[in-house]
Design an enzyme around this catalytic site. Structure first.
Site, mmCIF file in Angstrom:
data_model
loop_
_atom_site.group_PDB
_atom_site.id
_atom_site.type_symbol
_atom_site.label_atom_id
_atom_site.label_comp_id
_atom_site.label_asym_id
_atom_site.label_seq_id
_atom_site.Cartn_x
_atom_site.Cartn_y
_atom_site.Cartn_z
ATOM 1 N N ASP A 186 12.470 -26.256 19.230
ATOM 2 C CA ASP A 186 13.656 -26.357 18.388
ATOM 3 C C ASP A 186 14.484 -27.524 18.905
ATOM 4 O OD1 ASP A 186 15.574 -25.159 16.381
ATOM 5 O OD2 ASP A 186 16.812 -25.177 18.182
ATOM 6 N N GLU A 270 10.272 -28.190 13.400
ATOM 7 C CA GLU A 270 10.911 -28.118 12.093
ATOM 8 C C GLU A 270 10.732 -29.432 11.340
ATOM 9 O OE1 GLU A 270 15.121 -26.157 11.834
ATOM 10 O OE2 GLU A 270 14.711 -26.897 13.838
ATOM 11 N N CYS A 323 14.589 -12.836 12.867
ATOM 12 C CA CYS A 323 14.464 -12.218 14.178
ATOM 13 C C CYS A 323 12.999 -12.344 14.592
ATOM 14 C CB CYS A 323 14.891 -10.753 14.141
ATOM 15 S SG CYS A 323 14.411 -9.860 15.639
ATOM 16 N N CYS A 326 11.303 -8.603 15.145
ATOM 17 C CA CYS A 326 10.947 -7.650 14.097
ATOM 18 C C CYS A 326 10.785 -8.313 12.725
ATOM 19 C CB CYS A 326 11.988 -6.528 14.022
ATOM 20 S SG CYS A 326 13.568 -7.086 13.387
ATOM 21 N N CYS A 342 20.130 -8.660 16.791
ATOM 22 C CA CYS A 342 19.480 -8.226 15.553
ATOM 23 C C CYS A 342 19.896 -6.794 15.252
ATOM 24 C CB CYS A 342 17.965 -8.329 15.702
ATOM 25 S SG CYS A 342 17.090 -7.660 14.255
ATOM 26 N N CYS A 345 16.523 -4.305 15.188
ATOM 27 C CA CYS A 345 15.796 -3.903 16.398
ATOM 28 C C CYS A 345 16.634 -4.024 17.672
ATOM 29 C CB CYS A 345 14.502 -4.703 16.540
ATOM 30 S SG CYS A 345 14.781 -6.445 16.961
ATOM 31 N N ASP A 352 18.675 -20.868 19.815
ATOM 32 C CA ASP A 352 17.658 -21.922 19.839
ATOM 33 C C ASP A 352 16.295 -21.397 20.284
ATOM 34 O OD1 ASP A 352 19.724 -23.563 19.085
ATOM 35 O OD2 ASP A 352 20.139 -24.277 21.116
HETATM 36 ZN ZN LIG Z 1 14.928 -7.768 15.033
#
Ligand SMILES: [Zn+2]
Length: 403
Positions: A186, A270, A323, A326, A342, A345, A352
Site C-alpha cells: 500500500d 493499487e 476487513c 472477515c 471491524c 469480527c 495501511d
Molecule cells: Zn472483520
C-alpha cells in the site's frame, strides 16, 4: 523492453554553451510549431478544404523555411528542431486521447532539452558523441545493454544530463526472488510504503528536512524583488534543491522496488488513479512527492527481470475499506482515520497494513485464477505482467517493522 538511463554529463564551458543553444533551438521549433498548429487549425475550421495540422507537415514546412528564416538553426543538430516537433505531435496525440492537457508553450529555463535519434549519436564507455559538437564526458557508463534507441540532453538546475533509451533484450534474467512469496504493497500518505507483512517504510529521512527547507526557500523567494540579483540567486538555489530532492526520491524508490522484487515473486499494488487523486488537495502533495508513476514503472520492469509478477488492482477495488479478516466492507473510511475496528469480527486494523493485506489477497486470487483459466485470468483485476530485462545494482533497504 525500453529502459532509460539518466546520466550526469561533464561538459566544458563551450559544450555547455552548445547544449544551451541546441535546447534553445528545440524550444523555438516546438513553440513555432505549436503556434502554427493553432493557426492552421483555426484556418481549416473556417475552410474545410485546408488540411488539418500534423507534426509531419509541420516538420516539412520548417525544413522549407529554416535556411531563409531561421539560419541559426543550422548551427546545431537538425535533430533538435525535428524531434521537438515530433514531441509536439505526441503531446497532441495524448491530449486527443484524454491522457494529457492541451500542449503548452515551452519556457526557457524550465524546458531546456533536446533529443537525438540513434543514428545521430554514439556512446563509447563514459563518453557520448553529440552531432556537430563531438565527444562529451559522462559521469558513468551506460547501465543497460541492448540497442540504443534515442537520447535526450536536458538541464536540471545548473547541470546537464543525458537520458539514453535502450531496447534491452528479453533473455538475461536475474535470479528469482528469494522466497516465491506474495506481498501486497500500500503506497501512501503516512508512509512511503506499507507491506502486508506489517512492515512500513517511511522513506528517506533526509527528504523531510529538505522538503521543509524547500518550503522556506520558496516563501523567501516570493518576498524578493522581481528582477533583482538576490531573486536570481534564490531561484538558482531553489532549482538546485529541487534537483537534489528529485535524486533522493528516485534513489529511495529504486531501493524500495529492488527490495520488493528481490523478496517477493508476486506483488499486489493499487492502480492509483493519479489524475483523480491530484484533484484531492490533501493527497496531491504526498502523491507527487513519492512519484507513483515511477514506482509502478520500476516495479514492473524489476519484477519482470526476475520472472516475478505485479498484480494491479482495479481502480475501484476498495483496498482500504474491506476487513482483511472477515471480508466485511465499510461504506466509508475517511482518510484521517488511521486505525479502525471491524464491527463484524472485532479486529483492530492499521489502515495501511489492512489495505496491503487486501492487495496481497487479491494478488493471490488473481494469479491462481490466471493459472486455472489460461489466458483469461488476471485480466479481471488488472494486468499480470510478464518477464524480462537487465537490472541495476542496489543496496538492501532497512525496513522498520510496525508494532
Ligand atoms: Zn472483520
Amino acid at each position: 523492453m525500453l529502459t532509460a538511463h539518466k546520466i550526469a554529463l561533464d561538459p566544458n564551458d563551450a559544450q555547455a554553451t552548445h547544449f544551451a543553444r541546441a535546447a534553445g533551438t528545440a524550444r523555438f521549433a516546438y513553440n513555432w510549431a505549436l503556434a502554427e498548429w493553432q493557426r492552421q487549425y483555426e484556418a481549416c475550421k473556417a475552410d474545410a478544404t485546408l488540411p488539418k495540422p500534423s507534426q509531419i507537415a509541420l516538420r516539412r514546412q520548417l525544413n522549407r523555411v529554416k535556411a531563409d528564416q531561421f539560419p541559426w538553426m543550422l548551427e546545431v543538430t537538425k535533430n533538435a528542431p525535428q524531434m521537438a516537433i515530433i514531441q509536439l505531435g505526441t503531446a497532441f496525440k495524448n491530449f486527443f486521447a484524454g491522457r494529457a492537457k492541451y500542449p503548452k508553450f515551452r519556457k526557457k529555463g524550465l524546458h531546456d532539452r533536446f533529443s537525438l535519434t540513434n543514428d545521430q549519436f554514439g556512446v563509447d564507455g563514459s563518453r557520448i558523441r553529440i552531432p556537430v559538437l563531438g565527444w562529451v564526458r559522462m559521469r558513468e557508463t551506460l547501465r543497460f545493454e541492448g540497442k540504443i534507441m534515442s537520447a535526450t540532453v536536458s538541464r536540471v538546475a545548473d547541470r546537464w544530463f543525458v537520458s539514453i533509451t535502450v531496447d534491452t533484450p528479453m533473455d538475461s534474467p536475474l535470479p528469482k526472488a528469494e522466497n516465491q512469496g506474495v506481498a501486497g504493497v500500500d503506497l501512501g500518505v503516512s508512509a512511503l510504503a506499507t507491506l502486508s507483512t506489517g512492515e512500513k517504510n517511511s522513506g528517506p529521512k533526509a527528504l523531510k528536512v529538505l522538503l521543509s527547507r524547500l518550503q522556506r526557500l520558496s516563501r523567501g523567494l516570493s518576498r524578493k524583488v522581481k528582477g533583482s540579483g538576490n531573486r536570481k540567486k534564490a531561484r538558482a538555489r531553489l532549482a538546485r534543491l529541487h534537483a537534489r530532492i528529485g535524486n533522493i526520491r528516485q534513489d529511495a524508490l529504486h531501493q524500495l522496488t529492488t527490495h520488493l522484487t528481490r523478496r517477493f515473486h508476486t506483488i499486489g499494488i493499487e492502480d492509483l488513479n493519479v489524475r483523480g487523486m491530484m484533484k484531492n488537495r490533501h493527497l496531491a502533495r504526498s502523491v507527487s512527492d513519492m512519484g507513483l508513476f515511477e514506482f509502478r514503472r520500476q516495479l514492473d520492469y524489476k519484477a519482470a527481470q526476475r520472472g516475478g509478477v505485479v498484480v494491479v488492482a482495479g481502480r475501484w477495488f476498495p483496498s482500504s475499506k474491506i476487513c482483511s479478516c472477515c471480508g466485511n466492507k465499510l461504506e466509508t473510511l475517511p482518510l484521517s482515520v488511521r486505525e479502525w475496528t471491524c464491527l463484524e469480527c472485532g479486529t483492530i486494523h492499521d489502515r495501511d497494513v489492512n489495505a496491503a493485506i487486501n492487495l496481497k489477497n487479491l494478488a493471490v486470487s488473481s494469479t491462481v485464477s490466471a493459472c486455472r483459466e489460461e489466458g483469461s485470468g488476471g485480466a479481471l483485476y488488472g494486468n499480470v505482467k510478464p518477464a524480462s530485462v537487465k537490472q541495476e545494482s542496489s543496496t538492501k533497504l532497512p525496513m522498520i517493522s510496525f508494532g
